[in-house]
Scaffold this motif. Structure first.
Motif, PDB file in Angstrom:
ATOM      1  N   ARG A 108       6.736  -2.665  43.057  1.00 29.41           N
ATOM      2  CA  ARG A 108       5.421  -3.185  43.458  1.00 29.41           C
ATOM      3  C   ARG A 108       4.591  -3.597  42.256  1.00 29.41           C
ATOM      4  N   GLY A 109       5.220  -3.785  41.122  1.00 27.84           N
ATOM      5  CA  GLY A 109       4.519  -4.303  39.955  1.00 27.84           C
ATOM      6  C   GLY A 109       4.050  -3.255  38.968  1.00 27.84           C
ATOM      7  N   GLY A 110       4.383  -1.980  39.202  1.00 27.98           N
ATOM      8  CA  GLY A 110       4.006  -0.924  38.275  1.00 27.98           C
ATOM      9  C   GLY A 110       5.089  -0.668  37.256  1.00 27.98           C
ATOM     10  N   ALA A 111       4.980   0.429  36.525  1.00 30.23           N
ATOM     11  CA  ALA A 111       5.958   0.740  35.475  1.00 30.23           C
ATOM     12  C   ALA A 111       5.976   2.231  35.200  1.00 30.23           C
ATOM     13  N   VAL A 112       7.152   2.711  34.804  1.00 28.64           N
ATOM     14  CA  VAL A 112       7.307   4.066  34.283  1.00 28.64           C
ATOM     15  C   VAL A 112       8.212   3.939  33.064  1.00 28.64           C
ATOM     16  N   ARG A 113       7.633   3.940  31.880  1.00 29.84           N
ATOM     17  CA  ARG A 113       8.391   3.695  30.660  1.00 29.84           C
ATOM     18  C   ARG A 113       7.889   4.614  29.555  1.00 29.84           C
ATOM     19  N   GLN A 114       8.672   4.709  28.503  1.00 28.69           N
ATOM     20  CA  GLN A 114       8.250   5.534  27.370  1.00 28.69           C
ATOM     21  C   GLN A 114       8.675   4.894  26.068  1.00 28.69           C
ATOM     22  N   ASN A 115       7.921   5.201  25.024  1.00 26.37           N
ATOM     23  CA  ASN A 115       8.302   4.835  23.666  1.00 26.37           C
ATOM     24  C   ASN A 115       8.310   6.097  22.830  1.00 26.37           C
ATOM     25  N   ARG A 116       8.291   5.958  21.528  1.00 24.36           N
ATOM     26  CA  ARG A 116       8.413   7.150  20.684  1.00 24.36           C
ATOM     27  C   ARG A 116       7.145   7.996  20.656  1.00 24.36           C
ATOM     28  N   ASP A 117       6.042   7.503  21.248  1.00 22.76           N
ATOM     29  CA  ASP A 117       4.783   8.234  21.218  1.00 22.76           C
ATOM     30  C   ASP A 117       4.328   8.734  22.587  1.00 22.76           C
ATOM     31  N   VAL A 118       4.466   7.903  23.621  1.00 20.38           N
ATOM     32  CA  VAL A 118       3.890   8.230  24.927  1.00 20.38           C
ATOM     33  C   VAL A 118       4.821   7.794  26.052  1.00 20.38           C
ATOM     34  N   THR A 119       4.583   8.396  27.219  1.00 24.40           N
ATOM     35  CA  THR A 119       5.157   7.914  28.469  1.00 24.40           C
ATOM     36  C   THR A 119       4.032   7.238  29.241  1.00 24.40           C
ATOM     37  N   THR A 120       4.224   5.998  29.622  1.00 25.01           N
ATOM     38  CA  THR A 120       3.188   5.234  30.305  1.00 25.01           C
ATOM     39  C   THR A 120       3.587   5.020  31.766  1.00 25.01           C
ATOM     40  N   ILE A 121       2.675   5.353  32.663  1.00 23.73           N
ATOM     41  CA  ILE A 121       2.863   5.080  34.086  1.00 23.73           C
ATOM     42  C   ILE A 121       1.765   4.116  34.508  1.00 23.73           C
ATOM     43  N   ALA A 122       2.168   2.910  34.920  1.00 18.05           N
ATOM     44  CA  ALA A 122       1.223   1.902  35.406  1.00 18.05           C
ATOM     45  C   ALA A 122       1.309   1.860  36.926  1.00 18.05           C
ATOM     46  N   LEU A 123       0.173   1.833  37.569  1.00 18.91           N
ATOM     47  CA  LEU A 123       0.135   1.828  39.031  1.00 18.91           C
ATOM     48  C   LEU A 123       0.637   0.498  39.583  1.00 18.91           C
ATOM     49  N   PRO A 124       1.075   0.478  40.838  1.00 16.82           N
ATOM     50  CA  PRO A 124       1.498  -0.780  41.459  1.00 16.82           C
ATOM     51  C   PRO A 124       0.380  -1.811  41.435  1.00 16.82           C
ATOM     52  N   SER A 125       0.760  -3.065  41.440  1.00 19.63           N
ATOM     53  CA  SER A 125      -0.240  -4.131  41.381  1.00 19.63           C
ATOM     54  C   SER A 125      -1.089  -4.197  42.641  1.00 19.63           C
TER      55      SER A 125
END
Length: 267
Positions: A108-125
């Motif tokens: 639905r246009g969101g995201a659950v990803r991580q890099n070396r510093d944080v885990t980012t969860i973006a809500l659905p569009s």
């Protein structure tokens, strides 16, 4: 190549990998993790902005009421840096009560990803503009200590596992202060109102213990106390025996023969 130089290079490589400097472990979080079943039912109906239940498995289940379109999750490493928080069983609840899992969030246009510093969860569009609804996930912690940054402002509630407490000094405490404590169904609930978790508070931590541990600690203190008293009694007995032995040998016995005046040469 010099052996010390080789060891230094190996150590640096290991440090780089474990700290994420080489980019390993970055990108989208695996679907099997974010779609996993939560170990406990999420507290969607909590009155707190952030509700965290610490489970007996050392995992914790967190539910955040969001007024933002994404959230960055991390733990501080003690050296001024940040490490991404490992998450699983990610769920988003729309304001109308519909709940979707991690894969559906992405679809639905969101995201659950991580890099070396944080885990980012973006809500659905299609989430409300500027955020809204509730975001839940599960992560892991320590057996008798919980500590996490305050990702969002507002009220906080932390629920301890059954038969745990924070009442005994030293082994039990919660920070910041200003919380309300209650017990419901054998579980301690700690609640911080909005005004206690403001911009000046960046971390909430709780150190707790299993109530039966108090009996263990009491037994240990009693044992050390008995050993100390036994040692003191033995030491006094030895001193008394030594004193009697000196008296029998005629040592250290003071007699009063009178005052014969000053020594020769000083009269």
């Amino acid at each position: 190549m010099n052996r010390r130089l080789l060891l230094a290079l190996v150590a640096f490589a290991l440090l780089a990998v474990t700290s994420g400097c080489l980019g390993f472990g970055t990108g989208d979080v695996a679907a099997e993790r974010i779609d996993a079943e939560p170990p406990a039912e999420y507290a969607w109906e909590s009155n707190a902005t952030t509700h965290i239940e610490i489970l007996e498995s050392t995992k914790f289940a967190a539910v955040y009421e969001l007024n933002q379109s994404e959230i960055q999750l991390f733990r501080r490493d003690g050296f001024g840096g940040r490490n991404p928080l490992s998450v699983e069983a990610v769920r988003y609840q729309y304001p109308n009560g519909t709940v979707v899992n991690g894969t559906e969030i992405r679809a639905r246009g969101g995201a659950v990803r991580q890099n070396r510093d944080v885990t980012t969860i973006a809500l659905p569009s299609d989430a409300p503009p500027g955020g809204g609804g509730h975001l839940a996930f599960t992560s892991s912690g320590s057996p008798k200590r919980f500590s996490l940054p305050t990702y969002v402002e507002g009220s906080y509630e932390i629920v301890l596992p059954p038969d745990r407490s924070i009442d005994a000094p030293i082994i039990g405490q919660a920070r910041p202060g200003g919380y309300d404590k209650s017990v419901e169904d054998g579980q301690v609930h700690l609640y911080w109102p909005d005004e206690e978790v403001g911009q000046n508070v960046d971390t909430i931590s709780v150190q707790f213990y299993l109530e039966r541990d108090l009996y263990v600690f009491a037994g240990i203190f009693a044992l050390f106390g008995a050993i100390g008293l036994g040692g003191l009694f033995y030491y006094r007995r030895q001193i008394e025996a030594l004193r009697k032995q000196r008296e029998e040998m005629g040592l250290g016995v003071q007699t009063d023969d009178g005052d014969d005046g000053p020594p020769p040469g000083m009269r």
